[in-house]
Design a protein around this motif. Sequence first.
Motif, mmCIF file in Angstrom:
data_model
loop_
_atom_site.group_PDB
_atom_site.id
_atom_site.type_symbol
_atom_site.label_atom_id
_atom_site.label_comp_id
_atom_site.label_asym_id
_atom_site.label_seq_id
_atom_site.Cartn_x
_atom_site.Cartn_y
_atom_site.Cartn_z
ATOM 1 N N LYS A 53 0.858 -1.183 0.000
ATOM 2 C CA LYS A 53 0.000 0.000 0.000
ATOM 3 C C LYS A 53 0.897 1.237 0.000
ATOM 4 O O LYS A 53 1.816 1.335 0.813
ATOM 5 N N THR A 54 0.618 2.150 -0.919
ATOM 6 C CA THR A 54 1.289 3.442 -0.944
ATOM 7 C C THR A 54 0.239 4.462 -0.536
ATOM 8 O O THR A 54 -0.773 4.628 -1.234
ATOM 9 N N LEU A 55 0.464 5.115 0.600
ATOM 10 C CA LEU A 55 -0.545 5.969 1.199
ATOM 11 C C LEU A 55 -0.070 7.421 1.266
ATOM 12 O O LEU A 55 1.098 7.680 1.525
ATOM 13 N N SER A 56 -0.993 8.342 1.042
ATOM 14 C CA SER A 56 -0.725 9.767 1.218
ATOM 15 C C SER A 56 -2.044 10.461 1.513
ATOM 16 O O SER A 56 -3.116 9.857 1.409
ATOM 17 N N THR A 57 -1.982 11.735 1.835
ATOM 18 C CA THR A 57 -3.204 12.487 2.092
ATOM 19 C C THR A 57 -3.955 12.793 0.806
ATOM 20 O O THR A 57 -5.114 13.200 0.842
ATOM 21 N N PHE A 58 -3.337 12.582 -0.354
ATOM 22 C CA PHE A 58 -3.945 12.899 -1.648
ATOM 23 C C PHE A 58 -4.554 11.671 -2.314
ATOM 24 O O PHE A 58 -5.707 11.684 -2.722
ATOM 25 N N ARG A 59 -3.777 10.613 -2.451
ATOM 26 C CA ARG A 59 -4.223 9.378 -3.095
ATOM 27 C C ARG A 59 -3.547 8.179 -2.449
ATOM 28 O O ARG A 59 -2.424 8.277 -1.968
ATOM 29 N N ASN A 60 -4.233 7.069 -2.533
ATOM 30 C CA ASN A 60 -3.671 5.801 -2.063
ATOM 31 C C ASN A 60 -3.658 4.826 -3.231
ATOM 32 O O ASN A 60 -4.498 4.903 -4.125
ATOM 33 N N TYR A 61 -2.691 3.906 -3.207
ATOM 34 C CA TYR A 61 -2.615 2.872 -4.233
ATOM 35 C C TYR A 61 -2.246 1.562 -3.552
ATOM 36 O O TYR A 61 -1.332 1.518 -2.720
ATOM 37 N N THR A 62 -2.963 0.505 -3.896
ATOM 38 C CA THR A 62 -2.686 -0.821 -3.335
ATOM 39 C C THR A 62 -2.495 -1.811 -4.473
ATOM 40 O O THR A 62 -3.270 -1.819 -5.426
ATOM 41 N N VAL A 63 -1.453 -2.602 -4.363
ATOM 42 C CA VAL A 63 -1.231 -3.680 -5.321
ATOM 43 C C VAL A 63 -0.986 -4.960 -4.519
ATOM 44 O O VAL A 63 -0.304 -4.943 -3.491
ATOM 45 N N SER A 64 -1.596 -6.054 -4.967
ATOM 46 C CA SER A 64 -1.357 -7.344 -4.323
ATOM 47 C C SER A 64 -0.974 -8.346 -5.410
ATOM 48 O O SER A 64 -1.460 -8.269 -6.539
ATOM 49 N N PHE A 65 -0.098 -9.270 -5.033
ATOM 50 C CA PHE A 65 0.449 -10.190 -6.024
ATOM 51 C C PHE A 65 1.098 -11.381 -5.341
ATOM 52 O O PHE A 65 1.406 -11.338 -4.147
ATOM 53 N N ARG A 66 1.308 -12.414 -6.133
ATOM 54 C CA ARG A 66 2.116 -13.567 -5.731
ATOM 55 C C ARG A 66 3.420 -13.483 -6.516
ATOM 56 O O ARG A 66 3.403 -13.216 -7.724
ATOM 57 N N VAL A 67 4.513 -13.715 -5.855
ATOM 58 C CA VAL A 67 5.818 -13.714 -6.516
ATOM 59 C C VAL A 67 5.835 -14.811 -7.569
ATOM 60 O O VAL A 67 5.310 -15.908 -7.352
ATOM 61 N N ASP A 68 6.404 -14.506 -8.713
ATOM 62 C CA ASP A 68 6.566 -15.423 -9.846
ATOM 63 C C ASP A 68 5.255 -15.740 -10.570
ATOM 64 O O ASP A 68 5.215 -16.698 -11.354
ATOM 65 N N GLU A 69 4.189 -14.963 -10.328
ATOM 66 C CA GLU A 69 2.927 -15.149 -11.053
ATOM 67 C C GLU A 69 2.557 -13.847 -11.759
ATOM 68 O O GLU A 69 2.325 -12.833 -11.105
ATOM 69 N N GLU A 70 2.493 -13.887 -13.090
ATOM 70 C CA GLU A 70 2.099 -12.699 -13.836
ATOM 71 C C GLU A 70 0.646 -12.345 -13.511
ATOM 72 O O GLU A 70 -0.178 -13.222 -13.302
ATOM 73 N N PHE A 71 0.360 -11.030 -13.448
ATOM 74 C CA PHE A 71 -0.999 -10.591 -13.160
ATOM 75 C C PHE A 71 -1.317 -9.322 -13.932
ATOM 76 O O PHE A 71 -0.418 -8.608 -14.368
ATOM 77 N N GLU A 72 -2.612 -9.093 -14.134
ATOM 78 C CA GLU A 72 -3.093 -7.878 -14.788
ATOM 79 C C GLU A 72 -3.169 -6.790 -13.728
ATOM 80 O O GLU A 72 -3.776 -6.985 -12.672
ATOM 81 N N GLU A 73 -2.558 -5.633 -14.017
ATOM 82 C CA GLU A 73 -2.559 -4.525 -13.066
ATOM 83 C C GLU A 73 -3.162 -3.290 -13.730
ATOM 84 O O GLU A 73 -2.873 -2.989 -14.882
ATOM 85 N N PHE A 74 -4.013 -2.600 -12.988
ATOM 86 C CA PHE A 74 -4.543 -1.312 -13.421
ATOM 87 C C PHE A 74 -4.035 -0.280 -12.429
ATOM 88 O O PHE A 74 -4.335 -0.355 -11.241
ATOM 89 N N THR A 75 -3.228 0.644 -12.907
ATOM 90 C CA THR A 75 -2.569 1.614 -12.031
ATOM 91 C C THR A 75 -3.508 2.783 -11.731
ATOM 92 O O THR A 75 -3.164 3.947 -11.924
ATOM 93 N N LYS A 76 -4.686 2.446 -11.217
ATOM 94 C CA LYS A 76 -5.725 3.440 -10.918
ATOM 95 C C LYS A 76 -5.236 4.442 -9.883
ATOM 96 O O LYS A 76 -4.726 4.069 -8.837
ATOM 97 N N GLY A 77 -5.373 5.708 -10.224
ATOM 98 C CA GLY A 77 -4.944 6.764 -9.313
ATOM 99 C C GLY A 77 -3.499 7.163 -9.519
ATOM 100 O O GLY A 77 -3.054 8.181 -8.991
ATOM 101 N N LEU A 78 -2.746 6.381 -10.273
ATOM 102 C CA LEU A 78 -1.368 6.744 -10.600
ATOM 103 C C LEU A 78 -1.379 7.345 -11.995
ATOM 104 O O LEU A 78 -1.540 8.541 -12.171
ATOM 105 N N ASP A 79 -1.223 6.502 -13.007
ATOM 106 C CA ASP A 79 -1.324 6.991 -14.392
ATOM 107 C C ASP A 79 -2.451 6.306 -15.146
ATOM 108 O O ASP A 79 -2.603 6.486 -16.344
ATOM 109 N N ASP A 80 -3.262 5.524 -14.435
ATOM 110 C CA ASP A 80 -4.477 4.906 -14.979
ATOM 111 C C ASP A 80 -4.230 4.088 -16.244
ATOM 112 O O ASP A 80 -4.936 4.228 -17.242
ATOM 113 N N ARG A 81 -3.229 3.220 -16.199
ATOM 114 C CA ARG A 81 -2.929 2.350 -17.336
ATOM 115 C C ARG A 81 -3.075 0.886 -16.927
ATOM 116 O O ARG A 81 -2.896 0.524 -15.770
ATOM 117 N N HIS A 82 -3.347 0.072 -17.936
ATOM 118 C CA HIS A 82 -3.381 -1.379 -17.753
ATOM 119 C C HIS A 82 -2.031 -1.941 -18.189
ATOM 120 O O HIS A 82 -1.465 -1.509 -19.193
#
Length: 135
Positions: A53-82
């Motif tokens: 979790k990356t937390l601030s008073t402006f925006r928060n971002y959470t990413v969860s994953f398993r090591v060595d497993e590819e996953f689809e990520e949406f960087t919502k609140g950062l640069d909003d890319r897939h």
Amino acid sequence: MPVSLCGTWDMVSNVNFDGLMITLGIGVYTRKIALKLKHRKVIEKVGDVYVIKTLSTFRNYTVSFRVDEEFEEFTKGLDDRHCKSLVTWQGNKLVCAQEGEKKNRGWTHWVEDDKLHLEVYCEDQVCKQVFKRVA
């Protein structure tokens, strides 16, 4: 066995964050706000799943994953890319490679001298952040 990154960490330095945000296409007003913030990282491991979790008073971002497993990520609140992300251990460093619209994108976390280090990179820009443990 890699060193544990788990805990709560407060930012103490942030080098080239603006350059990284420009490369990611983040607008000038959002960049001005983001540059004034001190981020907090909360890293947890629940079973075999890491949660960062990356937390601030402006925006928060959470990413969860398993090591060595590819996953689809949406960087919502950062640069909003897939992107497709893959996190691996390389020695004592947790390394994420992200494939998508932007080239050479990803990040690396590691602990050195009781500090959490983070390098975030995209194309030709590298942002270097350092955090101190608070819990």
